[in-house]
Design an enzyme around this catalytic site. Structure first.
Site, short mmCIF file in Angstrom:
data_model
loop_
_atom_site.label_atom_id
_atom_site.label_comp_id
_atom_site.label_asym_id
_atom_site.label_seq_id
_atom_site.Cartn_x
_atom_site.Cartn_y
_atom_site.Cartn_z
N LYS A 103 0.85 -1.20 0.00
CA LYS A 103 0.00 0.00 0.00
C LYS A 103 0.88 1.24 0.00
O LYS A 103 1.76 1.38 0.85
CB LYS A 103 -0.90 -0.02 1.24
N ASP A 136 -2.25 10.59 3.63
CA ASP A 136 -3.62 10.18 3.89
C ASP A 136 -4.30 11.16 4.83
O ASP A 136 -4.09 11.12 6.04
CB ASP A 136 -3.65 8.77 4.48
N LYS A 174 -9.29 13.15 8.89
CA LYS A 174 -8.69 12.85 10.19
C LYS A 174 -8.59 14.12 11.04
O LYS A 174 -8.59 15.24 10.51
CB LYS A 174 -7.27 12.29 9.98
N ASP A 188 2.04 6.62 5.45
CA ASP A 188 1.02 5.65 5.07
C ASP A 188 1.40 4.90 3.80
O ASP A 188 0.59 4.15 3.26
CB ASP A 188 -0.34 6.34 4.89
N ASP A 201 -11.75 7.07 5.04
CA ASP A 201 -10.44 6.88 5.66
C ASP A 201 -10.04 5.41 5.71
O ASP A 201 -8.93 5.08 6.11
CB ASP A 201 -10.43 7.49 7.07
N GLU A 220 -9.20 3.62 3.24
CA GLU A 220 -8.88 3.69 1.80
C GLU A 220 -7.81 2.70 1.37
O GLU A 220 -7.78 2.28 0.22
CB GLU A 220 -8.45 5.11 1.45
N ARG A 277 -7.35 -0.44 1.98
CA ARG A 277 -7.91 -1.72 1.53
C ARG A 277 -8.54 -1.59 0.14
O ARG A 277 -8.60 -2.57 -0.60
CB ARG A 277 -8.91 -2.22 2.57
#
Length: 493
Positions: A260, A265, A272, A283, A342, A344, A346
């Site tokens: 990933k 993010d 967030k 991230d 959030d 995201e 996956r």
């Protein structure tokens, strides 16, 4: 200038060096091999041990200053009471390298009595980790105030074939970790999806790998609606990068590593909280880990086929961003109701897992800073390991232990699937806070078709928000070691 490593078979008292670091266990006695060196220091080493001024505790250090020639500084480093392993050697060497950096010696000898090939690997990886830094964006002090960076490390050990091979493994792994850590430490306006293309192209060119790069248009052609919905809110071009190391027979099924790569993010529309959001530049450490592993695998020329796949974008709020309640379709045709934008990572990994099927994997392993839930459950000490295939999970867990990146097996029971059932789509992208890391793994499992799969949630281990003692705060290099160790063992089977 990269850190250089070498082996030298010599007596400690015969050295001429600005720094000799000696790694000793808890409650040490003076090794016979140090008797002559102790005489040069007028018995100071033996007295220090006898008085218990130095007890060999984990991370303990004590500096003795010598003369103008020979061993000019002697650093005693404790490795604690744990058995000698690659991991304990790594930590002690990192402590020594950090001290060498503070002293500004520029060069260092390392002596670990009883070192074997495994611990030599650890010494190299640790010294590289302890000396690593990212000064690129900082104004440097005046020349007269600068301390020399550690540039060379010499291991005092027999120059045997096994030790030379261990040295090369350590160097390859540390260089891979350096790539991962550099990508991680770069701010989000410097590390972009295009950075992964550039790093991938460099790795491919130097190691003779095949590289495939997809952008927004190519991913749309492949109907990667899950990945692309995350990229809706940014003008930056999302990137899928695949590197192929063809070290095995042409018909050998490859190990596929997947990462990933969210370069930043914000959480998107489900934004967030502002405090500590700057840490979300990390991230992308799963993708950075894949890139680092491919570098190490290429350097070692391992006789096995390996594919590294990363998906990179940024998750931003905008007038075009995906919204809670939207439904998107992944490239395998399954529909997903977006409950929380959030969740995201996956969504990106879902299409990467479908894409991986074209390579006919022997196994696919993904790494992602996927959930805060795994940090609550395991803290910063263990990787969350998820799989419905126990044999595959055990193999990955063993690789993690050997690499000093231990994991913990998590359940993937069907009962948890109830949480991601949707009223309007095939599934939801999150099942809520309860068992959040488990439902995320079960979501990913929906996009795996016909091959063993292991998911690594490295949200608590890929970076640290505090100084760990042996390495500073920031990127840790996880999961490069696990990936490399797994592939090394597979290559020997």
């Amino acid at each position: 200038m990269p850190l250089s490593f070498s082996l030298r078979h010599d007596a400690p008292d015969a050295l001429d060096t600005p720094l000799l670091a000696i790694i000793l266990p808890s409650e040490p006695t003076l090794p016979e091999t140090l008797a002559a060196l102790d005489a040069q220091f007028n018995g100071a080493i033996a007295r220090t041990i006898a008085r218990r001024d130095f007890r060999g505790g984990k991370d303990e250090t004590l500096l003795l200053v010598g003369g103008e020639r020979g061993v000019q500084r002697l650093l005693l480093v404790g490795r604690g009471s744990a058995p000698l392993t690659r991991t304990t050697a790594r930590r002690a060497a990192a402590i020594a390298a950090r001290q060498a950096g503070k002293l500004g010696t520029g060069a260092m000898y390392l002596y670990l009595p009883g070192a074997d090939p495994a611990s030599i690997e650890g010494l190299v990886i640790g010294a590289a980790a302890g000396s690593w830094s990212y000064p690129d964006l900082q104004t440097q002090p005046p020349e007269k105030d600068r301390r020399a960076r550690l540039a060379s490390v010499t291991m005092l050990a027999d120059d045997t074939a096994a030790n030379r091979a261990a040295l090369e493994v350590g160097i390859a792994t540390s260089e891979g970790q350096n790539i991962a850590k550099r990508l991680g430490q770069m701010p989000g306006n410097y590390c972009t999806p295009e950075s992964f293309v550039e790093v991938g192209q460099d790795i491919a060119l130097r190691h003779g790998m095949q590289i495939t790069v997809l952008g927004r248009r190519e991913m749309a052609d492949l109907q990667m609606g899950s990945f692309l919905c995350v990229a809706q809110g940014t003008t930056q071009e999302p990137r899928l990068v695949a590197l192929e190391h063809k070290g095995g027979p042409a018909d050998q099924q490859p190990v596929v590593l997947i990462g990933k790569g969210l370069c930043f993010d914000t959480g998107g529309i489900s934004i967030k909280p502002a405090p500590e959001m700057e840490w979300m530049k990390f991230d992308m450490m799963g993708a950075a880990g894949v890139m680092g592993a491919m570098e190490a695998i290429g350097r070692l020329k391992l006789p096995i086929n390996v594919v590294g796949i990363i998906g990179s974008t940024t998750n931003m709020p905008s007038g075009e961003a995906v919204k809670p309640g939207d439904v998107v379709r992944a490239s395998n045709g399954k529909t997903i109701e977006i409950i929380n934008t959030d969740a995201e990572g996956r969504l990106v990994l879902a299409d990467l897992l479908v894409f991986a099927k074209r390579f006919n994997p022997a196994i696919a392993i993904d790494a992602a800073t996927l959930t805060g839930a795994i940090v609550i459950g395991l803290g910063g000490n263990a990787v969350g390991v998820f799989s419905t295939d126990k044999a595959a999970a055990d193999e990955v867990l063993a690789a993690g232990v050997a690499a000093g990146e231990p994991g913990w097996p998590m359940p993937m029971w069907d009962e948890y699937k109830e949480q991601i059932k949707s009223d309007v789509a095939d599934m939801k992208n999150t099942g809520g806070r309860a068992a959040g890391s488990i439902t995320a793994a079960l979501f990913l499992q929906e996009f795996v078709d016909g091959f063993p799969f292991v998911h690594l949630d490295v949200a608590g281990t890929a970076y640290s928000q505090s100084d760990l003692g042996w390495i500073p705060k920031g990127p840790t290099g996880t999961p490069v070691g696990t990936f490399v160790e797994f592939v090394r063992v597979r290559a020997q089977q």
